[in-house]
Design an enzyme around this catalytic site. Structure first.
Site, PDB file in Angstrom:
ATOM      1  N   LEU A 216       0.834  -1.155  -0.057  1.00 19.66           N
ATOM      2  CA  LEU A 216       0.103  -0.023  -0.070  1.00 19.66           C
ATOM      3  C   LEU A 216       0.951   1.197  -0.061  1.00 19.66           C
ATOM      4  CD1 LEU A 216      -2.923   1.364  -0.121  1.00 19.66           C
ATOM      5  CD2 LEU A 216      -2.701   1.158   2.687  1.00 19.66           C
ATOM      6  N   THR A 241      -5.067 -10.278  -1.047  1.00 14.05           N
ATOM      7  CA  THR A 241      -4.536 -10.673   0.260  1.00 14.05           C
ATOM      8  C   THR A 241      -3.414  -9.973   0.577  1.00 14.05           C
ATOM      9  OG1 THR A 241      -3.023 -12.336  -0.910  1.00 14.05           O
ATOM     10  CG2 THR A 241      -5.182 -13.103  -0.053  1.00 14.05           C
ATOM     11  N   ALA A 242      -3.531  -8.353  -0.006  1.00 17.48           N
ATOM     12  CA  ALA A 242      -2.436  -7.611   0.220  1.00 17.48           C
ATOM     13  C   ALA A 242      -2.613  -6.654   1.115  1.00 17.48           C
ATOM     14  CB  ALA A 242      -1.875  -7.094  -1.343  1.00 17.48           C
ATOM     15  N   ARG A 243      -3.087  -5.356   0.855  1.00 13.26           N
ATOM     16  CA  ARG A 243      -3.675  -4.257   1.726  1.00 13.26           C
ATOM     17  C   ARG A 243      -4.871  -4.040   1.255  1.00 13.26           C
ATOM     18  NH1 ARG A 243      -0.624  -5.082   5.942  1.00 13.26           N
ATOM     19  NH2 ARG A 243      -0.935  -2.900   6.703  1.00 13.26           N
ATOM     20  N   GLU A 272      -9.918  -2.438   9.932  1.00 14.40           N
ATOM     21  CA  GLU A 272     -10.029  -3.736  10.445  1.00 14.40           C
ATOM     22  C   GLU A 272     -10.040  -3.618  11.924  1.00 14.40           C
ATOM     23  OE1 GLU A 272      -7.762  -5.832   7.038  1.00 14.40           O
ATOM     24  OE2 GLU A 272      -6.807  -5.631   8.821  1.00 14.40           O
ATOM     25  N   HIS A 301      -8.384 -10.848   7.665  1.00 11.92           N
ATOM     26  CA  HIS A 301      -6.942 -10.693   7.708  1.00 11.92           C
ATOM     27  C   HIS A 301      -6.094 -11.897   8.278  1.00 11.92           C
ATOM     28  CE1 HIS A 301      -3.559  -7.264   7.745  1.00 11.92           C
ATOM     29  NE2 HIS A 301      -3.222  -8.567   7.398  1.00 11.92           N
TER      30      HIS A 301
END
Length: 344
Positions: A216, A241-243, A272, A301
């Site tokens: 990110l 599955t990154a940011r 989150e 996450h």
């Protein structure tokens, strides 16, 4: 004068009293371990004495935080992403920031593939329909995204460590794999046996699966928004599955609902856990009413998560801190440009 070092963790993500951390750092290190999200809840006295900080993902490290750690010589992120750490402010303060990129690679790559398979093999759809009615739900036609993997195109956005691991897994399933990453040196795609495209737009237009594996940054924040989603195939699936903030989540939900893309599997969110009025929270209260049932999967996450991965993150972050405090050696430095500017 005491030769003992003092380390501080503001937002520990483990239930014990730093067993791995204490063992890794050794007997000459004192620890303060907190489990806070709000910096005002942290003890000032312990912060003021900290020689190093080991931070997870819930505590923002900004100029106000830095003012409270005058003795700190290094900050280590027990994890990969560091968008919650002000790299410029830490650089101005002369504090190196290092992350822990060498943990969880296998888990995140596995999770990306698992989200893809859960959608394209209908695993979650079948399970939920059978839970609702094991008789009427015993129907292979109830999962809308089932398709063959072999011969389709899997697009990887960012082929660093995790993107590479994901690409290799996708190849094993028979996908044609294409990748976009303007920061990876030419020829990397040859070593991986994948095809490189020169623009994100080209990858979005050609891929049946788009899997995000980029950090990110100001460049990637909101990168997958309405315009990008409209460039994707109508039968395409997005995996993140990154940011979380790379994807405009309300736009994603609308794109799935309106049939602009087929579905999505996401593990990360901009906030989150989500707020009660966030689009994802509202959709998950009734996926069918939101128009995304059987087409949207969310995990909390958790892509990185395994006992082995958690232990690695804890150990490696502390090793990084101790390597610098004891030997003056840095590894996995992420704010080097700002440090260099300060020292010029």
């Amino acid at each position: 004068m005491s030769s003992r070092l003092r380390l501080f963790t503001p937002d520990a993500q483990y239930p014990d009293d730093g067993t791995i951390e204490r063992q890794t750092a050794g007997p000459d290190v004192d620890w303060t371990i907190c489990r806070e999200r709000a910096p005002e809840s942290l003890p000032d006295a312990a912060l003021a004495e900290a020689d190093g900080i080991v931070v997870w993902h819930e505590m923002k490290i900004n100029a106000d935080f830095l003012a409270r750690i005058p003795k700190c010589r290094i900050i280590a992120r027990a994890g990969v992403g560091f968008d919650h750490i002000d790299l410029e402010a830490t650089g101005r303060a002369g504090i190196p920031v290092c992350n822990t990129p060498d943990y969880g690679t296998s888990e995140v790559a596995d999770h990306a593939i698992a989200l893809m398979l859960a959608l394209t093999r209908g695993i979650v759809s079948y399970h939920e329909h059978l839970v609702q009615d094991p008789i009427q739900g015993f129907n292979s036609a109830l999962a809308p995204l089932v398709r063959r993997s072999r011969g389709r195109t899997f697009g990887v956005v960012g082929f660093g460590r995790i993107g590479t691991a994901t690409a290799l897994r996708a190849k094993a399933f028979g996908f044609r794999v294409v990748g976009y990453d303007p920061y990876v040196s030419p020829g990397t795609e040859i070593a991986l046996g994948i095809e490189r495209v020169q623009t994100l737009e080209a990858l979005l237009a050609t891929s049946d699966i788009v899997s995000l594996h980029c950090p990110l940054t100001t460049e990637t924040r909101g990168m997958i928004g309405k315009a990008a989603l409209q460039r994707m195939k109508s039968n395409a699936i997005l995996i993140n599955t990154a940011r979380g903030a790379i994807v405009d989540v309300p736009a994603l939900i609308a794109a799935i609902r309106d049939g602009e893309i087929a579905g999505a599997g996401i593990d990360v969110l901009p906030v989150e856990p989500p707020r009660a009025d966030d689009a994802i929270a509202l959709a998950y209260r009734d996926l069918k009413a939101a128009g995304v049932a059987d087409r949207l999967l969310l995990t909390p996450h958790a892509a990185w998560s395994s006992p082995e991965s958690a232990a690695d993150a804890r150990r490696l972050a502390v090793e990084t801190v101790m390597l610098y405090l004891q030997d003056g050696k840095l590894r996995n430095l992420v704010n080097g440009d700002y440090l260099a500017a300060t020292r010029r």
